[in-house]
Design an enzyme around this catalytic site. Sequence first.
Site, mmCIF file in Angstrom:
data_model
loop_
_atom_site.group_PDB
_atom_site.id
_atom_site.type_symbol
_atom_site.label_atom_id
_atom_site.label_comp_id
_atom_site.label_asym_id
_atom_site.label_seq_id
_atom_site.Cartn_x
_atom_site.Cartn_y
_atom_site.Cartn_z
ATOM 1 N N TYR A 11 0.847 -1.205 0.000
ATOM 2 C CA TYR A 11 0.000 0.000 0.000
ATOM 3 C C TYR A 11 0.878 1.249 0.000
ATOM 4 O O TYR A 11 0.666 2.182 -0.756
ATOM 5 C CB TYR A 11 -0.900 -0.018 1.243
ATOM 6 C CG TYR A 11 -1.888 1.131 1.294
ATOM 7 C CD1 TYR A 11 -3.174 0.970 0.795
ATOM 8 C CD2 TYR A 11 -1.537 2.378 1.830
ATOM 9 C CE1 TYR A 11 -4.083 2.010 0.817
ATOM 10 C CE2 TYR A 11 -2.439 3.424 1.856
ATOM 11 C CZ TYR A 11 -3.718 3.242 1.358
ATOM 12 O OH TYR A 11 -4.603 4.264 1.378
ATOM 13 N N PHE A 42 -9.491 20.997 -24.038
ATOM 14 C CA PHE A 42 -9.900 19.609 -24.148
ATOM 15 C C PHE A 42 -11.149 19.470 -23.273
ATOM 16 O O PHE A 42 -11.295 20.201 -22.296
ATOM 17 C CB PHE A 42 -8.772 18.664 -23.690
ATOM 18 C CG PHE A 42 -9.156 17.224 -23.856
ATOM 19 C CD1 PHE A 42 -9.264 16.673 -25.123
ATOM 20 C CD2 PHE A 42 -9.467 16.427 -22.765
ATOM 21 C CE1 PHE A 42 -9.668 15.356 -25.289
ATOM 22 C CE2 PHE A 42 -9.866 15.107 -22.927
ATOM 23 C CZ PHE A 42 -9.967 14.574 -24.190
ATOM 24 N N THR A 43 -12.040 18.551 -23.629
ATOM 25 C CA THR A 43 -13.336 18.460 -22.933
ATOM 26 C C THR A 43 -13.202 18.409 -21.409
ATOM 27 O O THR A 43 -13.777 19.239 -20.697
ATOM 28 C CB THR A 43 -14.105 17.211 -23.402
ATOM 29 O OG1 THR A 43 -13.229 16.084 -23.333
ATOM 30 C CG2 THR A 43 -14.617 17.364 -24.828
ATOM 31 N N ASP A 54 -0.223 19.810 -20.740
ATOM 32 C CA ASP A 54 -0.974 18.555 -20.842
ATOM 33 C C ASP A 54 -0.190 17.663 -21.794
ATOM 34 O O ASP A 54 -0.128 17.919 -23.002
ATOM 35 C CB ASP A 54 -2.384 18.839 -21.372
ATOM 36 C CG ASP A 54 -3.232 17.571 -21.488
ATOM 37 O OD1 ASP A 54 -2.661 16.473 -21.521
ATOM 38 O OD2 ASP A 54 -4.473 17.698 -21.553
ATOM 39 N N LYS A 86 -2.902 7.028 -22.508
ATOM 40 C CA LYS A 86 -2.407 7.333 -23.843
ATOM 41 C C LYS A 86 -0.890 7.218 -23.904
ATOM 42 O O LYS A 86 -0.367 6.356 -24.576
ATOM 43 C CB LYS A 86 -2.838 8.740 -24.237
ATOM 44 C CG LYS A 86 -4.341 8.770 -24.419
ATOM 45 C CD LYS A 86 -4.967 10.030 -24.076
ATOM 46 C CE LYS A 86 -6.468 9.897 -24.098
ATOM 47 N NZ LYS A 86 -7.055 11.179 -23.791
ATOM 48 N N ARG A 119 -16.557 14.910 -32.361
ATOM 49 C CA ARG A 119 -15.797 15.990 -31.732
ATOM 50 C C ARG A 119 -16.289 17.284 -32.367
ATOM 51 O O ARG A 119 -15.688 17.834 -33.259
ATOM 52 C CB ARG A 119 -14.287 15.805 -31.948
ATOM 53 C CG ARG A 119 -13.699 14.570 -31.320
ATOM 54 C CD ARG A 119 -13.367 14.650 -29.834
ATOM 55 N NE ARG A 119 -14.462 14.633 -28.896
ATOM 56 C CZ ARG A 119 -14.325 14.349 -27.618
ATOM 57 N NH1 ARG A 119 -13.171 14.020 -27.114
ATOM 58 N NH2 ARG A 119 -15.346 14.393 -26.806
ATOM 59 N N PHE A 157 -21.852 14.655 -24.167
ATOM 60 C CA PHE A 157 -21.513 13.706 -25.235
ATOM 61 C C PHE A 157 -21.320 12.289 -24.733
ATOM 62 O O PHE A 157 -21.503 11.333 -25.471
ATOM 63 C CB PHE A 157 -20.253 14.172 -26.000
ATOM 64 C CG PHE A 157 -18.995 14.205 -25.166
ATOM 65 C CD1 PHE A 157 -18.662 15.346 -24.447
ATOM 66 C CD2 PHE A 157 -18.150 13.113 -25.108
ATOM 67 C CE1 PHE A 157 -17.499 15.388 -23.682
ATOM 68 C CE2 PHE A 157 -16.991 13.146 -24.352
ATOM 69 C CZ PHE A 157 -16.662 14.279 -23.627
HETATM 70 C C1 LIG Z 1 -7.473 11.940 -22.871
HETATM 71 C C2 LIG Z 1 -6.998 13.255 -22.563
HETATM 72 C C3 LIG Z 1 -7.170 13.779 -21.283
HETATM 73 C C4 LIG Z 1 -7.896 13.040 -20.192
HETATM 74 O O1 LIG Z 1 -7.290 11.820 -19.859
HETATM 75 P P1 LIG Z 1 -8.135 10.599 -19.268
HETATM 76 O O2 LIG Z 1 -7.110 9.609 -18.837
HETATM 77 O O3 LIG Z 1 -9.020 10.066 -20.361
HETATM 78 O O4 LIG Z 1 -8.935 11.128 -18.117
HETATM 79 C C5 LIG Z 1 -6.673 15.057 -21.057
HETATM 80 N N1 LIG Z 1 -6.057 15.747 -22.020
HETATM 81 C C6 LIG Z 1 -5.865 15.263 -23.252
HETATM 82 C C7 LIG Z 1 -5.156 16.090 -24.278
HETATM 83 C C8 LIG Z 1 -6.322 14.011 -23.584
HETATM 84 O O5 LIG Z 1 -6.139 13.546 -24.831
#
Ligand SMILES: *Cc1c(COP(=O)(O)O)cnc(C)c1O
Length: 487
Positions: free
Chosen positions: A85, A137-138, A228, A271, A394, A460
């Site tokens: 942990y 970004f969303t 980001d 990603k 998108r 969405f």
């Molecule tokens: C996917 C993404 C996020 C959010 O990441 P999650 O792991 O899906 O919460 C933030 N910024 C960018 C540019 C992304 O492509």
Amino acid sequence: METPSAGNVKFFSGESIPLELHRVRMVQKLNLWSIEHRLKSIQEAGFNSFLLSSRDVFLDMLTDSGTNAMSDKQTASMLEADDSYAGSQSFCRMEDSIREVFGKQLVLPVHQGRAAEHIISQVFIKKGDVVPMNYHFTTSKAHIELAGGKVLEIFTDEALNIASNCPFKGNIDLQKLEKVIADYGADRVAYIRMEASTNLIGGQPFSLENLKEVRKLASRHNIMIVMDASLIGENAYFIKRREAGYQNTSIKEILLEMCDLADIVYFSSRKVSSSRGGGIIMNRRDLFDRMRDLVPLFEGFLTYGGMSVREIEAMAVGLMETLDESVISQSPSFVEYAVNQLAARGIPVVTPAGALGCHVDAKGFLSHVPQAQYSAGALVAAFYLVSGCRGMERGTISTDRDENGNDVLADMELMRLAFPRRVFTLSQAMFVVDRLTWLYKNRELVGGLQFKEEPKVLRFFMGRLEPVSDWPVRLMQRFRAELGSEF
Ligand SMILES: *Cc1c(COP(=O)(O)O)cnc(C)c1O
């Protein structure tokens, strides 16, 4: 020292074809159902591709989030995970990778990218603050607004041009940035957000030159840069391919240079490292201390942050693999192949090819469908119907209503077809191009959509829609009439 090819292998025919520099050692069976089955599925999903069941999908091009293929070494590392942990050795290995790949010493683990956005927004944004950025970004926008901040997008004029040959459409417009700082005052600028491979405008990178200029401006006004880095590997790859002076620089050196220019870097490892999880990283202890206490509160203890230790191990290895050009070039070279094939057929698609996926311009594709009837959403539904492939809207559906309840028409109305890293083969990419070409020839049959059930925030994801006419049935009939019993 001799090294194997890092990608971009030439075919003697002169054709531009991506070559997979890996072999497939585990497979997952896919189902291509009949168009009648697909019509039922998309109706049941409220014409929202997020609500489709994956068993009804042939090629899942919804996203690259958590859907990338892991390497043999990543999978093997998961067996060595340390379940402690506190003080887990898996976390120590992830820290080591981060220090080597990104050059940041302090690491806060979080369960995914948006969790990093939550913590950064809660700590650094006061009500009334603004956050200038190359594009939103969303989830970043939703978290900034939840904390009382306002997003200001200060992209260049080139950013929203669908057909362009500008190599860096993700750049910030420096003059507009200066004006924002002058208008609001540096005190009200919570931070400048730079998004690598700007997701919503087609995976478009920024240049190192632009980031360096942003850094100068930020330092002059004592403003932080938050980067980001969810798609940073591809942005670095594009810098190496496109920016003057970087052709002989390694991906590793480019990544270190990029990260060095930002105060805080956060990422979704769903990603960037083909695993699942995320992180907030920095060198400044004062910034670390301000965020640290929120991690055990919202995520989990400081050595796992809501992630499984197995994923942490896979992330440690996956980050190191980001440095390998034969790995990082795979998704962009497939995107480039699909984009060039579509553009050659006159199908409107965002150029130049960017990271993450191929972005089809729904305003151009379905010019007879008004934006207020969600042309990108309609295109995604129609493309699923004729191909079984699931893309993501998108556009306006991905933009929530304003405070008065009015729809906000998105700058760009795109269908994104993601190419998760090392998942699809060339013939699958050709199938996508082929079906999209058929749909383009029959595009006049596609109509719009309207909401039936609409959530207030990030609609969405879970919203349900319906077609404004019986166009999906007519599209299916045309498909049958032309293609007989074809799937
Ligand atoms: C996917 C993404 C996020 C959010 O990441 P999650 O792991 O899906 O919460 C933030 N910024 C960018 C540019 C992304 O492509």
